[in-house]
Design an enzyme around this catalytic site. Structure first.
Site, mmCIF file in Angstrom:
data_model
loop_
_atom_site.group_PDB
_atom_site.id
_atom_site.type_symbol
_atom_site.label_atom_id
_atom_site.label_comp_id
_atom_site.label_asym_id
_atom_site.label_seq_id
_atom_site.Cartn_x
_atom_site.Cartn_y
_atom_site.Cartn_z
ATOM 1 N N HIS A 145 -3.128 6.159 4.259
ATOM 2 C CA HIS A 145 -1.726 6.422 4.537
ATOM 3 C C HIS A 145 -1.363 7.815 3.994
ATOM 4 O O HIS A 145 -1.841 8.217 2.923
ATOM 5 C CB HIS A 145 -0.828 5.410 3.826
ATOM 6 C CG HIS A 145 -0.946 4.006 4.325
ATOM 7 N ND1 HIS A 145 -1.609 3.668 5.484
ATOM 8 C CD2 HIS A 145 -0.455 2.845 3.810
ATOM 9 C CE1 HIS A 145 -1.522 2.359 5.663
ATOM 10 N NE2 HIS A 145 -0.833 1.832 4.662
ATOM 11 N N CYS A 203 0.810 -1.230 0.000
ATOM 12 C CA CYS A 203 0.000 0.000 0.000
ATOM 13 C C CYS A 203 0.842 1.278 0.000
ATOM 14 O O CYS A 203 0.489 2.256 -0.666
ATOM 15 C CB CYS A 203 -0.949 -0.008 1.183
ATOM 16 S SG CYS A 203 -0.179 -0.557 2.702
#
Ligand code: A2P
Length: 360
Positions: free
Chosen positions: A247, A134
């Site tokens: 994130h 990710c």
């Protein structure tokens, strides 16, 4: 390119009860892929259970080699061990696996693909395709733009990663620690080595002999493979923060040729799936809470890095939903690309046989 894309299409999700697996199912349904059968699979712990996704109930099946008979595409997010064991079994049965674990990413025979960055690498798959980590994923679209515009020499990235990347149990642990704090109770840590609530842990995945964590090293090696820049200089510090989803990343890039922030905003904005949010005077910059639930990669705080001479240094902030673009949505976008391009079957089984060769 002509081919024999399967019609009807049978799709499986492995790890369907997990945080990413549930999102994979949700995104598959949202994007309305031409699926005639959807099989949701997990371990013996949850086989037989019912999961509800977007208002529809599904009974979870057991992920065994036989469960892939007749499946065209399987999206895996059930950990590296499960992928190592079951992905080859699925591929052997004619299924194309899009795997979200780190098990296959650096295998030279497995394409590692960000849908808008290197989709042509899908052409040479032989039944297993890897979805990047990710934190690498959201970094790639803006870096591709800089690579193509001015060339990139060196990247330093520091991540601020949400707990959703660890899985459902970490989301529950953060919630529980916040409640414990408010009620004056001890914050118990089971998932991470220290409490994550009100903390920042510079420790994601295991430590390697070189002092980096495995998560940090994934950013180094995966970036090189995806961008087709095997010598690219990359350094990363990966930090877990008490954010539920999305994130954030502080990125410093040394470019080959000069580029101004205004030019960089323009090249970022031209990439499919990238949204530039950059107006500090209006307090506008990418935020984890705002990115959650969307498939876009948000870029802002673009500025010249004065520590590099000749306008060859840029600093910026990149935010994306790690469950969606960072995992599930990219996997589904890969499935879409395979269907659109007629590449669902292995390269060696397609008619006419793929004769292009790799670009990596
Ligand atoms: P299960 O519910 O049966 O444990 P998360 O990353 O959110 O923790 O989710 C992990 C996912 O991977 C879950 O769906 C979990 O299923 C699944 N899983 C874990 N081990 C296996 C296994 N050996 N075979 C199939 N699925 C597995």
């Amino acid at each position: 390119m002509p081919d024999s894309s399967p019609n009807p299409l049978v799709v499986a999700v492995v790890g369907a009860t997990g945080a990413v697996g549930r999102t994979m199912t949700q995104v598959l349904l949202e994007k309305q892929l031409p699926i005639t059968e959807l099989r949701l699979l997990a371990s013996a712990r949850s086989a037989g259970r019912t999961v509800t996704v977007a208002g529809t109930d599904y009974t979870v099946g057991l992920a065994t080699p036989e469960a892939f008979e007749g499946v065209d595409i399987a999206l895996f997010s059930a950990g590296g061990g499960t992928s190592k064991e079951l992905a080859p079994e699925a591929a052997k049965r004619g299924c194309t696996v899009i795997d979200n674990s780190s098990a296959w990413r650096m295998d030279p025979d497995v394409p590692l693909v960000v849908s808008q960055v290197n989709p042509d690498d899908l052409a040479w798959h032989e039944g297993i395709i890897a979805n990047p980590n990710c934190s690498t994923m959201q970094l790639m679209p803006p870096l591709m733009a800089l690579r193509d515009a001015v060339g990139i020499e060196r990247i330093i990235v520091d991540t601020y990663q949400s707990v959703a990347g660890t899985g459902h149990k970490a989301i529950v642990e953060l919630e529980e620690q916040v409640k414990a704090h408010a009620e004056g109770r001890e914050k118990v840590a089971n998932v991470y080595p220290h409490p994550i609530a009100f903390n920042a842990l510079p420790h994601i995945d295991v430590f390697l002999d070189n002092g980096y964590t495995k998560e940090e090293w994934k950013v180094v090696t995966e970036s090189r493979k995806i961008l087709h820049l095997p010598e690219l200089r990359v350094s990363c510090t990966a930090v877990r923060v008490p954010v539920f989803i999305s994130h954030s990343e502080a990125v410093h890039v040394e470019t080959r040729d000069p580029i101004t922030p205004a030019e960089a905003r323009e090249v970022f904005g031209r990439v499919k799936g990238v949204v530039v949010q950059d107006d500090p005077s209006a307090n506008l910059y990418p935020l984890a809470t705002e990115a959650a639930g969307s498939d876009e990669v948000y870029v802002g705080r673009v500025r010249q890095d004065p520590s590099i001479d000749g306008n060859r240094g840029l600093a910026f902030w990149v935010v994306s939903d790690n469950l969606r673009k960072g995992a599930a949505s990219n996997a589904v976008e890969i499935a879409e690309a395979l269907i659109e391009r007629g590449w669902v079957r292995k390269a060696s089984e397609r008619q006419p046989v793929w004769a292009g060769g790799r670009t990596a």
